[in-house]
Design a protein around this motif. Structure first.
Motif, PDB file in Angstrom:
ATOM      1  N   GLU A  35       0.820  -1.213   0.000  1.00 25.92           N
ATOM      2  CA  GLU A  35       0.000   0.000   0.000  1.00 25.92           C
ATOM      3  C   GLU A  35       0.855   1.265   0.000  1.00 25.92           C
ATOM      4  OE1 GLU A  35      -2.640  -0.676   3.380  1.00 25.92           O
ATOM      5  OE2 GLU A  35      -4.157  -1.456   1.989  1.00 25.92           O
ATOM      6  N   TYR A  56      -8.358  -5.316   8.561  1.00 28.85           N
ATOM      7  CA  TYR A  56      -8.889  -5.968   7.356  1.00 28.85           C
ATOM      8  C   TYR A  56      -9.344  -7.408   7.564  1.00 28.85           C
ATOM      9  CZ  TYR A  56      -6.552  -2.004   5.132  1.00 28.85           C
ATOM     10  OH  TYR A  56      -6.127  -0.747   4.782  1.00 28.85           O
ATOM     11  N   GLU A  75      -5.802 -15.070  -3.698  1.00 27.67           N
ATOM     12  CA  GLU A  75      -7.041 -14.339  -3.462  1.00 27.67           C
ATOM     13  C   GLU A  75      -7.047 -13.886  -2.004  1.00 27.67           C
ATOM     14  OE1 GLU A  75     -11.117 -15.627  -4.980  1.00 27.67           O
ATOM     15  OE2 GLU A  75     -11.180 -16.138  -2.840  1.00 27.67           O
ATOM     16  N   SER A  77      -9.273 -12.188   0.902  1.00 26.48           N
ATOM     17  CA  SER A  77     -10.656 -11.915   1.292  1.00 26.48           C
ATOM     18  C   SER A  77     -10.635 -11.328   2.691  1.00 26.48           C
ATOM     19  CB  SER A  77     -11.483 -13.201   1.318  1.00 26.48           C
ATOM     20  OG  SER A  77     -11.490 -13.823   0.069  1.00 26.48           O
ATOM     21  N   PRO A  81     -12.899  -2.822   0.975  1.00 26.25           N
ATOM     22  CA  PRO A  81     -13.651  -2.620  -0.272  1.00 26.25           C
ATOM     23  C   PRO A  81     -13.104  -3.490  -1.400  1.00 26.25           C
ATOM     24  CG  PRO A  81     -13.043  -0.521   0.715  1.00 26.25           C
ATOM     25  CD  PRO A  81     -12.321  -1.595   1.481  1.00 26.25           C
ATOM     26  N   GLY A  82     -14.007  -4.089  -2.164  1.00 21.89           N
ATOM     27  CA  GLY A  82     -13.617  -4.896  -3.316  1.00 21.89           C
ATOM     28  C   GLY A  82     -13.283  -6.335  -2.996  1.00 21.89           C
ATOM     29  N   SER A  83     -13.403  -6.724  -1.737  1.00 20.17           N
ATOM     30  CA  SER A  83     -13.072  -8.097  -1.344  1.00 20.17           C
ATOM     31  C   SER A  83     -14.033  -9.084  -1.986  1.00 20.17           C
ATOM     32  CB  SER A  83     -13.156  -8.229   0.180  1.00 20.17           C
ATOM     33  OG  SER A  83     -12.944  -9.562   0.570  1.00 20.17           O
ATOM     34  N   ILE A  85     -10.081  -9.901  -3.634  1.00 26.95           N
ATOM     35  CA  ILE A  85      -9.256  -9.430  -4.742  1.00 26.95           C
ATOM     36  C   ILE A  85      -8.078 -10.378  -4.904  1.00 26.95           C
ATOM     37  CG2 ILE A  85      -9.884  -6.995  -4.502  1.00 26.95           C
ATOM     38  CD1 ILE A  85      -7.188  -6.551  -3.095  1.00 26.95           C
ATOM     39  N   GLY A 105      -1.305  -5.248  -6.709  1.00 25.35           N
ATOM     40  CA  GLY A 105      -2.643  -5.620  -7.151  1.00 25.35           C
ATOM     41  C   GLY A 105      -2.643  -6.258  -8.498  1.00 25.35           C
TER      42      GLY A 105
END
Length: 105
Positions: A35, A56, A75, A77, A81-83, A85, A105
């Protein structure tokens, strides 16, 4: 999927939200990039993953491992947001431990 033992251990620690075990997968002077920020050394890595676990609650499901480049696609989870990914984990290994990890990403 044939993963190096230390990567399997890191995934297990992540999925159990065990920040100490996660940090112990790294060398003393390891680096993690995630990040947009660098985290240097086991103490910073443990603090970073502990905060991320609380915020998270992300788990990892390995999808593919490129042995030549040491890149794991997994993946993720969790509570973000967007989980879920798919993230790429770029590893550099040293003497059975993780020397560096870059998450993209």
């Amino acid at each position: 999927m044939n993963l190096p033992n230390i990567i399997s251990e890191m995934i297990k620690a992540q999925n159990e939200f065990n920040s100490s075990a996660y940090a112990n997968c790294f060398t003393e002077n390891a680096e993690v990039y995630d990040e947009g920020k660098n985290h240097n050394g086991k103490t910073e890595i443990e603090n970073w993953i502990d905060k991320a676990n609380k915020e998270y609650q992300a788990t990892m499901k390995p999808l593919h491992y490129n042995e030549n480049d040491n890149i794991l696609s997994a993946e993720a989870s969790g509570n973000f947001p967007g989980s879920p990914i798919v993230l790429k984990y770029h590893f550099q290994l040293s003497e059975g431990y993780i020397q560096s990890l870059k998450i993209t990403g």
